[in-house]
Write an enzyme that holds these catalytic residues in place. Structure first.
Site, PDB file in Angstrom:
ATOM      1  CB  SER A 155     -58.426 -59.124  37.077  1.00 17.43           C
ATOM      2  OG  SER A 155     -59.681 -58.938  36.452  1.00 17.43           O
ATOM      3  CE1 TYR A 210     -60.975 -57.576  41.581  1.00 21.85           C
ATOM      4  CE2 TYR A 210     -61.608 -57.235  39.287  1.00 21.85           C
ATOM      5  CZ  TYR A 210     -61.116 -58.058  40.290  1.00 21.85           C
ATOM      6  OH  TYR A 210     -60.758 -59.351  39.998  1.00 21.85           O
TER       7      TYR A 210
END
Length: 245
Positions: free
Chosen positions: A142, A155
């Site tokens: 990501s 995250y």
């Protein structure tokens, strides 16, 4: 350039979004795809879609939080096709919140899925790759791990953990295995659905609606990495909207 046709590729999180796009695109190029996700009904639909287009696919309901599920998932590839060429560790989950909100259960789930689940996939695949003397691990990471912003601390931390582990594996492999990290930016997927706070979710959804790219754009990155000659290892690819910060 390597021909994707005939390669056996196992994909986690294949029931929707990026995982589904990767499976369909690779199958369209002649790969034999092994689909894993928790939603077996969705996998059956995707398998049928691939077969109707002339491709090959098998699937197994797979919870990547369970090591034995990943072992069985990889074994399905061996049982069905006799080998495994590539594993795409795509399954992931996102819970966004301030760290001082102490959403500890959300932290634990992201660690279980994003870090441990990826490691379970790597472990299952490496047992096969070591016997074969070759293999390719592709981790969907990501851009959240590249640019650190509020609400994404844990995250992003899980995604950066994967990036670090993958680089160590690449060096340890001494050229035996390829290791690729692909970091998507804003993509039209179900990942935003995991954001529990309705205000935060709405803000992210609005931004995604404005700029998000297609899951097929990420799948094209997987095709690129897989298509390189045997002596070329694509380490990291960032794929994001041109207007993303």
């Amino acid at each position: 350039m390597n021909d994707i046709k005939g390669k056996v590729v196992a994909i986690t999180g294949a029931s929707s979004g990026i995982g589904e796009a990767i499976a369909v695109m690779l199958a369209g190029k002649g790969a034999k795809v092994v689909l894993g996700a928790r939603r077996a009904d969705r996998l059956e639909v995707i398998k049928s879609r691939i077969e109707q287009a002339g491709g090959e696919a098998v699937y197994r309901a797979t919870d990547i939080k369970k090591r034995e599920d990943l072992t069985a998932f990889v074994q399905l590839a061996i049982d069905q096709y006799g080998r495994l060429d590539v594993i795409v560790n795509n399954a992931g989950i996102s819970h966004l919140s301030r760290i001082d909100e102490l959403q500890v259960e959300d932290w634990e789930e992201m660690i279980d899925v994003n870090i441990k689940g990826t490691l379970y996939g790597i472990a299952a695949a490496l047992k096969v790759f070591k016997k074969q003397g070759s293999g390719h691990i592709i981790n969907i990471i990501s851009t959240s791990g590249i640019k650190i912003v509020p609400l994404q601390g844990v995250y992003a931390g899980t995604k950066n953990a994967v990036r670090t582990l993958a680089e160590a594996l690449r060096q340890e492999s001494e050229g035996k295995y390829k290791v690729t990290g692909i970091s998507p930016g804003f993509v039209k997927t179900e990942l935003i659905d995991g954001v529990k706070d309705p205000v935060t979710r709405a803000a992210y959804q609005e931004r995604a609606d404005q700029i998000a790219i297609s899951a097929n754009d990420i799948a094209a990155g997987v095709v690129y990495a897989m298509s390189q000659p045997d002596n070329v290892d694509v380490g990291d690819i960032v794929i994001r909207p041109t207007v993303q910060d």
